[in-house]
Structures are given as structure tokens and as C-alpha cells.
Enzyme design. Structure first.
Site, mmCIF file in Angstrom:
data_model
loop_
_atom_site.group_PDB
_atom_site.id
_atom_site.type_symbol
_atom_site.label_atom_id
_atom_site.label_comp_id
_atom_site.label_asym_id
_atom_site.label_seq_id
_atom_site.Cartn_x
_atom_site.Cartn_y
_atom_site.Cartn_z
ATOM 1 N N CYS A 9 27.622 1.427 134.237
ATOM 2 C CA CYS A 9 28.443 0.224 134.474
ATOM 3 C C CYS A 9 29.904 0.604 134.710
ATOM 4 O O CYS A 9 30.585 -0.004 135.547
ATOM 5 C CB CYS A 9 28.391 -0.717 133.272
ATOM 6 S SG CYS A 9 26.753 -1.350 132.938
HETATM 7 C C1 BEZ Z 1 24.681 2.240 131.773
HETATM 8 O O1 BEZ Z 1 25.407 1.381 132.258
HETATM 9 O O2 BEZ Z 1 24.988 3.408 131.820
HETATM 10 C C2 BEZ Z 1 23.392 1.870 131.121
HETATM 11 C C3 BEZ Z 1 23.259 0.646 130.493
HETATM 12 C C4 BEZ Z 1 22.066 0.340 129.880
HETATM 13 C C5 BEZ Z 1 21.006 1.242 129.908
HETATM 14 C C6 BEZ Z 1 21.140 2.447 130.585
HETATM 15 C C7 BEZ Z 1 22.350 2.769 131.202
#
Ligand code: BEZ
Length: 211
Positions: free
Chosen positions: A45
Site C-alpha cells: 500500500c
Molecule cells: C501490503 O500492503 O503490503 C499488504 C497488505 C495486506 C496483506 C499483504 C500485503
């Protein structure tokens, strides 16, 4: 209930990093993109939000209002924004919805309980100036989205809306386009004065009209 293409994008009010917003009012007569992030302080994100901030001038150029969402509270978003700027080199320059009570996530069916019962998946909704949903995409939390592809689809949607053309497989800006079947040859003569090539009566190819 799932939101489908052609539905009116549900309206809502929400707290965001840019203050409270009322969704339809925020969109005004612009196009819009609403996209969700599973959680604050997560690696994928963080990269996505930095990339969208970098691409903001491209969204502006296309008259698209950008709106992100993550289920964590506003205080958390504000702290995370510092990390986004530090690690991605661009400050958050569009509102990020805080949705701790899952009001907007639920309204837009962004939580898929068999994937995760509390975090959102990576949903994307593109909304037209008529407030109708023009595109939906769902990615898993582990895969960052390709926002160049999202800009490409916006270009395609805007060409359809403005010029009655569709875009073929793997189309890129500047490539030839297809005259939509709803336009008769008679009508096409005035819409496409430079002409077109008929490969089949239903497959008519012309230059991209806005180039
Ligand atoms: C991420 O944004 O890195 C992420 C969020 C939830 C699960 C896996 C990755």
C-alpha cells in the site's frame, strides 16, 4: 451487494486526510477513481500511494478526482503519510478516507470475508461524470495494482464517451481505435471525416480521433 458496471456509485460522507467529504459533491462534474487499501503501514500500500501521488498530474489532466481508502483511523493515516513521503519521495496529495467503522468499505463491498474478514481487498472503481460506475477491478492484498493500466483504461473510457470509439486488445494511446457498432456507416461519415478501414462490417478501424 456487489456494485456493477452502470450502477450509480453510492454516495457517502467520510472523514479523510483532506477533511470531511461528501463523495458526489467531491466528484462534482469530474470523473473519479475510488480505490481501497487493506491497511495502513503495510508495504505494498505504501508503494501504491506514493505512485498515485506521483501520477496525480496525469489524473488531473484527465479531469479525474482521486480518492483512496484504508480502514484505519485518521490519526493512523496522518502518521503513515509521513512514511509514504519519506520512502516514496512524494507526499500524499489527494484525500485518503479513514473508514474504521467499515461504512464505505461495506457500501462498496470492499471486504471479501473469505479473503480477509476485516481488511479490504484492493478494489478500484472508476466513476463517470454521470456518477455511473464505468469500471471495477479487484486485486488481492498481496499484488500492487498497475496504475499505468488504470490511466490507460480511463483514456479508453473517455474516448468512448467523447468519440464513440472502442479500443482494441492491448491498445495504447495513439494506436488506431474501433468505431463502436452502434454507429452506422452513414453516421460514421460525419463523425470520422478522415475515414476508416472496414475489415468486417462489424470491425471498422480508424485513427484515434483526438490525436
Ligand atoms: C501490503 O500492503 O503490503 C499488504 C497488505 C495486506 C496483506 C499483504 C500485503
Amino acid at each position: 451487494m456487489a456494485i456493477r458496471l452502470g450502477d450509480t456509485a453510492p454516495d457517502f460522507t467520510a472523514d479523510t486526510t483532506a477533511g470531511p467529504i461528501s463523495f458526489h459533491e467531491y466528484l462534482g462534474s469530474s470523473w473519479g477513481i475510488l480505490f481501497s487499501h487493506p491497511k495502513d503501514y503495510t508495504p505494498v500500500c505504501t508503494t501504491e500511494l506514493g505512485e498515485v501521488a506521483k501520477l496525480k498530474p496525469e489524473f488531473d489532466k484527465r479531469n479525474v478526482k482521486v480518492l483512496g481508502l484504508s480502514v484505519d483511523p485518521l490519526d493512523s493515516h496522518k502518521g503513515w503519510a509521513g512514511d509514504i513521503e519519506e520512502t516514496q519521495g512524494t507526499a500524499l496529495n489527494f484525500p485518503l478516507i479513514a473508514d474504521p467503522d467499515r461504512k464505505v468499505s461495506t457500501l462498496y463491498d470492499m471486504i471479501h470475508p473469505n479473503a480477509n474478514d476485516s481488511f479490504t481487498v484492493r478494489s478500484v472503481f472508476i466513476i463517470g461524470p454521470d456518477k455511473k460506475v464505468k469500471l471495477t477491478i479487484t486485486y488481492p492484498a498481496s499484488a500492487g495494482r498497475n496504475f499505468d493500466e488504470i490511466l490507460r483504461v480511463i483514456d479508453s473510457l473517455q474516448l468512448t464517451s467523447n468519440y464513440s470509439v472502442a479500443t482494441p486488445v492491448n491498445w495504447k494511446d495513439g494506436d488506431d481505435v474501433i468505431i463502436v457498432p452502434a454507429v452506422s456507416d452513414e453516421e460514421a461519415k460525419s463523425k470520422f471525416p478522415a475515414g476508416w478501414k472496414t475489415l468486417k462490417p462489424y470491425l471498422r478501424v480508424t485513427k484515434q480521433p483526438n490525436k
